[in-house]
Scaffold this motif. Structure first.
Motif, short mmCIF file in Angstrom:
data_model
loop_
_atom_site.label_atom_id
_atom_site.label_comp_id
_atom_site.label_asym_id
_atom_site.label_seq_id
_atom_site.Cartn_x
_atom_site.Cartn_y
_atom_site.Cartn_z
N UNK A 210 0.83 -1.21 0.00
CA UNK A 210 0.00 0.00 0.00
C UNK A 210 0.87 1.27 0.00
N UNK A 211 1.92 1.24 0.79
CA UNK A 211 2.82 2.41 0.84
C UNK A 211 3.56 2.59 -0.49
N UNK A 212 3.92 1.48 -1.13
CA UNK A 212 4.57 1.56 -2.44
C UNK A 212 3.60 2.15 -3.46
N UNK A 213 2.35 1.72 -3.40
CA UNK A 213 1.34 2.24 -4.33
C UNK A 213 1.16 3.74 -4.14
N UNK A 216 4.02 5.82 -5.51
CA UNK A 216 3.99 5.90 -6.96
C UNK A 216 2.74 6.60 -7.49
N UNK A 217 1.91 7.06 -6.57
CA UNK A 217 0.67 7.75 -6.95
C UNK A 217 -0.17 6.88 -7.88
N UNK A 218 -0.20 5.59 -7.57
CA UNK A 218 -0.94 4.62 -8.39
C UNK A 218 -2.27 4.29 -7.75
N UNK A 219 -3.28 4.09 -8.57
CA UNK A 219 -4.60 3.78 -8.05
C UNK A 219 -4.78 2.32 -7.68
N UNK A 220 -4.02 1.45 -8.33
CA UNK A 220 -4.14 0.02 -8.10
C UNK A 220 -2.75 -0.60 -7.99
#
Length: 234
Positions: A210-213, A216-220
């Motif tokens: 979750x922190x990596x997501x 990276x400003x990623x939604x999924x």
């Protein structure tokens, strides 16, 4: 100015390699009486530049997050058509941070220019800026928009095709456990499997992914793994 756009089109077609592309870009801009070129690929994560701006300024631009306050970038997003600008006019009624930005840019000889934004894949944008040390440009505002955007689109395609190495880019870092968990996810492992492989709890794996997501400003999670792979973070 419009003759330069024809030169850019020619360069996009004729440049045989990355070195030739960068060299002929700089030469063509200089022949027009300008000083710098800066191709900026604008993305929420992974923005990068191919430019002959002084390297110290390029590194500072991304390190200080200036891409988020640069009035030229904001104006390009709003206009989505070629425009001539001067720092002296754009800094009016600006915040203290924007004033600092323009002051620093001026110290590196970036005081005016013409910028040509184009839409690129997946809702992103690229901008080619041709900049000058002078306080304002003597060129006419009557820019051939079709020729300008066509030239920049072809240049963008050439840079993508050649996979030209950025001269500077937004710095993104993942913590070690975030990268490890994301790498296993990219390999097709589920969180339960990652937990077993790495000797972590399921909760910790979920926490790191979750922190990596978010970093990276990623939604999924699939988007995060794709971004991290493209940016060579995993």
């Amino acid at each position: 100015m419009n003759s330069l756009f024809q030169k850019l089109t020619d360069i996009a077609q004729l440049a045989l390699d990355e070195a030739m592309l960068k060299r002929t870009l700089a030469e063509s801009v200089h022949d027009t009486g300008l000083d710098y070129y800066a191709y900026l690929n604008v993305q929420p994560v992974g923005a990068f530049a191919v430019s002959n701006y002084p390297m110290e300024w390029q590194r500072r631009y991304f390190a200080q997050g200036y891409i988020n306050i640069d009035p030229v970038v904001a104006l390009a997003k709003r206009k989505m058509k070629p425009f001539i600008w001067a720092a002296s006019s754009l800094r009016e009624c600006a915040s203290a941070r924007v004033h600092q930005f323009y002051s620093e840019a001026g110290d590196f000889g970036i005081r005016s220019g013409v910028s040509i934004p184009i839409p690129t894949a997946f809702g992103h944008m690229s901008i080619l800026t041709l900049a000058s040390r002078t306080p304002s440009l003597a060129f006419s505002n009557d820019i051939d928009h079709v020729a300008a955007t066509s030239a920049v689109a072809q240049l963008h395609a050439k840079l993508e095709q050649r996979e030209v190495q950025p001269t500077a880019r937004m710095r993104i870092e993942l913590k070690a456990k975030q990268a490890i968990c994301l790498k296993w996810s990219a390999e097709g492992k589920c969180m339960k499997a990652i937990a077993m492989i790495e000797g972590m709890s399921y909760h910790n794996v979920n926490f790191h992914l979750n922190n990596a997501r978010k970093a990276l400003d990623a939604g999924t999670l699939p988007q995060a793994t794709a971004l991290a792979t493209r940016l060579k973070l995993i």
